[in-house]
Design an enzyme around this catalytic site. Sequence first.
Site, PDB file in Angstrom:
ATOM      1  CE  LYS A  75      -9.854  -1.742   5.316  1.00  0.00           C
ATOM      2  NZ  LYS A  75     -10.231  -2.685   4.251  1.00  0.00           N
TER       3      LYS A  75
HETATM    4  P1  NAD Z   1      -2.479  -1.754  -3.530  1.00  0.00           P
HETATM    5  O1  NAD Z   1      -1.797  -0.873  -2.584  1.00  0.00           O
HETATM    6  O2  NAD Z   1      -1.945  -3.111  -3.831  1.00  0.00           O
HETATM    7  O3  NAD Z   1      -2.656  -1.005  -4.966  1.00  0.00           O
HETATM    8  C1  NAD Z   1      -3.220   0.246  -5.131  1.00  0.00           C
HETATM    9  C2  NAD Z   1      -3.001   0.661  -6.583  1.00  0.00           C
HETATM   10  O4  NAD Z   1      -3.704   1.865  -6.851  1.00  0.00           O
HETATM   11  C3  NAD Z   1      -1.533   0.923  -6.937  1.00  0.00           C
HETATM   12  O5  NAD Z   1      -1.284   0.516  -8.269  1.00  0.00           O
HETATM   13  C4  NAD Z   1      -1.447   2.456  -6.844  1.00  0.00           C
HETATM   14  O6  NAD Z   1      -0.406   2.986  -7.654  1.00  0.00           O
HETATM   15  C5  NAD Z   1      -2.788   2.833  -7.373  1.00  0.00           C
HETATM   16  N1  NAD Z   1      -3.275   4.142  -6.964  1.00  0.00           N
HETATM   17  C6  NAD Z   1      -3.290   4.680  -5.730  1.00  0.00           C
HETATM   18  N2  NAD Z   1      -3.832   5.915  -5.779  1.00  0.00           N
HETATM   19  C7  NAD Z   1      -4.172   6.130  -7.068  1.00  0.00           C
HETATM   20  C8  NAD Z   1      -4.782   7.188  -7.757  1.00  0.00           C
HETATM   21  N3  NAD Z   1      -5.154   8.307  -7.121  1.00  0.00           N
HETATM   22  N4  NAD Z   1      -5.007   7.062  -9.076  1.00  0.00           N
HETATM   23  C9  NAD Z   1      -4.642   5.942  -9.736  1.00  0.00           C
HETATM   24  N5  NAD Z   1      -4.044   4.895  -9.148  1.00  0.00           N
HETATM   25  C10 NAD Z   1      -3.829   4.994  -7.823  1.00  0.00           C
HETATM   26  O7  NAD Z   1      -3.990  -1.850  -2.993  1.00  0.00           O
HETATM   27  P2  NAD Z   1      -5.059  -2.970  -3.317  1.00  0.00           P
HETATM   28  O8  NAD Z   1      -4.971  -4.018  -2.276  1.00  0.00           O
HETATM   29  O9  NAD Z   1      -5.016  -3.327  -4.749  1.00  0.00           O
HETATM   30  O10 NAD Z   1      -6.397  -2.167  -3.011  1.00  0.00           O
HETATM   31  C11 NAD Z   1      -6.986  -1.300  -3.961  1.00  0.00           C
HETATM   32  C12 NAD Z   1      -8.419  -1.009  -3.521  1.00  0.00           C
HETATM   33  O11 NAD Z   1      -9.134  -2.221  -3.401  1.00  0.00           O
HETATM   34  C13 NAD Z   1      -8.547  -0.318  -2.153  1.00  0.00           C
HETATM   35  O12 NAD Z   1      -9.686   0.504  -2.196  1.00  0.00           O
HETATM   36  C14 NAD Z   1      -8.793  -1.487  -1.212  1.00  0.00           C
HETATM   37  O13 NAD Z   1      -9.457  -1.097  -0.031  1.00  0.00           O
HETATM   38  C15 NAD Z   1      -9.667  -2.351  -2.090  1.00  0.00           C
HETATM   39  N6  NAD Z   1      -9.722  -3.761  -1.726  1.00  0.00           N
HETATM   40  C16 NAD Z   1      -8.587  -4.529  -1.675  1.00  0.00           C
HETATM   41  C17 NAD Z   1      -8.694  -5.871  -1.378  1.00  0.00           C
HETATM   42  C18 NAD Z   1      -7.506  -6.795  -1.382  1.00  0.00           C
HETATM   43  O14 NAD Z   1      -7.707  -8.016  -1.224  1.00  0.00           O
HETATM   44  N7  NAD Z   1      -6.301  -6.308  -1.591  1.00  0.00           N
HETATM   45  C19 NAD Z   1      -9.947  -6.436  -1.074  1.00  0.00           C
HETATM   46  C20 NAD Z   1     -11.074  -5.629  -1.146  1.00  0.00           C
HETATM   47  C21 NAD Z   1     -10.945  -4.301  -1.473  1.00  0.00           C
END
Ligand code: NAD
Length: 422
Positions: free
Chosen positions: A110
């Site tokens: 990471k």
């Molecule tokens: P992103 O940046 O696209 O979206 C994050 C979302 O969460 C946004 O809508 C933001 O406004 C919201 N957010 C942030 N803090 C918040 C809070 N305190 N309360 C409510 N909403 C909040 O990120 P993503 O890629 O969707 O990732 C989200 C989670 O999923 C992370 O934990 C990431 O590690 C995990 N993840 C992502 C992927 C991927 O393929 N993108 C894969 C596995 C895991």
Amino acid sequence: MPATDPIEHNVYESAEARFELAARKLGLEEGIYRFLKYPSKEITLYIPVARDNGNLEVFIGYRVLHSVVRGPGKGGIRFAPDVSLDEVRALAAWMTWKCAVVNIPFGGAKGGVVCDPAKLSKDELERITRRYTAELADWFGPERDIPAPDIGTNDQTMAWVMDTYAMHVRRATTAVVTGKPLDLGGSQGRKEATGRGVMMCCDRATAKLKMKRKGCRVIVQGFGNVGSQGALLMHAAGYKIIGVADIHGGLYNEKSFDIPKLVDWVYTQRKPLPAFPAGGEKMSAQEILFRPCDILVPAATENQITSQNAQRVDCRILCEGANGPVTSHADPIIDKKGIFIVPDILANAGGVTVSYFEWVQDRQGFFWRENEVNERLQDVMDQSFDQVVAAAERHGVNNRIAAYIVAIERVARAVKLRGIYA
Ligand code: NAD
């Protein structure tokens, strides 16, 4: 206990606690336990970047390689103001376990840069990304360590990583990074993959619990890549999305939301989610987690459900779209409430699975149809879900510890086969 307990909120501690529990349950040998507990490498970078106003700023960046036992390191790059080495360490370890749970040939890694993308221009973000990549050019590589997007980074970021790496090694190397745009060797279905994997787990969990999928009430916290794509797909599949939230706040509507319209509102019209017309009752982004529903999908960020509020969670299935949304201190409370948990290292593994497909396609130079990608993803998610649930029943543990058991067993087997060099 203070409102935010620094130990409970340290994701590395949370990841460690689950690893220890699973390792103990498995009776993992002490030497292998020690080997798997620590990362293989941690790199801290100080990244000098010229701001648009001409000032020079130095950003702190990290890359942690947790394990390369089962294959090259794999893991996203996060741009966020609260990135820390402990967080990146935890996320790297989770990648090792996640890749092992879905049985794809990657280790765990990471990266992150302490910065606030909302306060940086596109040019500044490009310079940060390029310098970060250039500093790590000797460590990255299709057979070494393969980044992907995470919070605050996207397909454009990955295009810059790929281009910078290609300039350094003097050859086009699309497989150095996944989550790229389709025009640069990205995969069909990657954008939706994590959300699709979340839905596939929900399908499997509702079937297991003999719940009707149609009309099943779902709350999704987080409306980024995972949350919005997951909500869109689940809405199309007949689930009723009754609660949504992003960083600006939450909305609750028993009658359910028209998710395609909400996606258009947030992403095309670029309006704040809580201002969605006919949006229902407004509340904080955290409060949405405690409304009654059948399936709760925290898909935003870490430490949302803690020992302080887990008692208030009111769902039958908790499917973790985000990494680490539930602290280890909250686990026993969730267990006691009889909630069926689909842990992060399984629930959000659809993303890394299709990243693996992207890497395979880049290396083959031959690209698959979207249907093929989705069918293969379905096979992987269904099989992994069933293996985790079977391990939970076999070992008498919850699904989270079972997922760790499945993963640790696979990595430990690979360690034994490879042996320890020198
Ligand atoms: P992103 O940046 O696209 O979206 C994050 C979302 O969460 C946004 O809508 C933001 O406004 C919201 N957010 C942030 N803090 C918040 C809070 N305190 N309360 C409510 N909403 C909040 O990120 P993503 O890629 O969707 O990732 C989200 C989670 O999923 C992370 O934990 C990431 O590690 C995990 N993840 C992502 C992927 C991927 O393929 N993108 C894969 C596995 C895991």
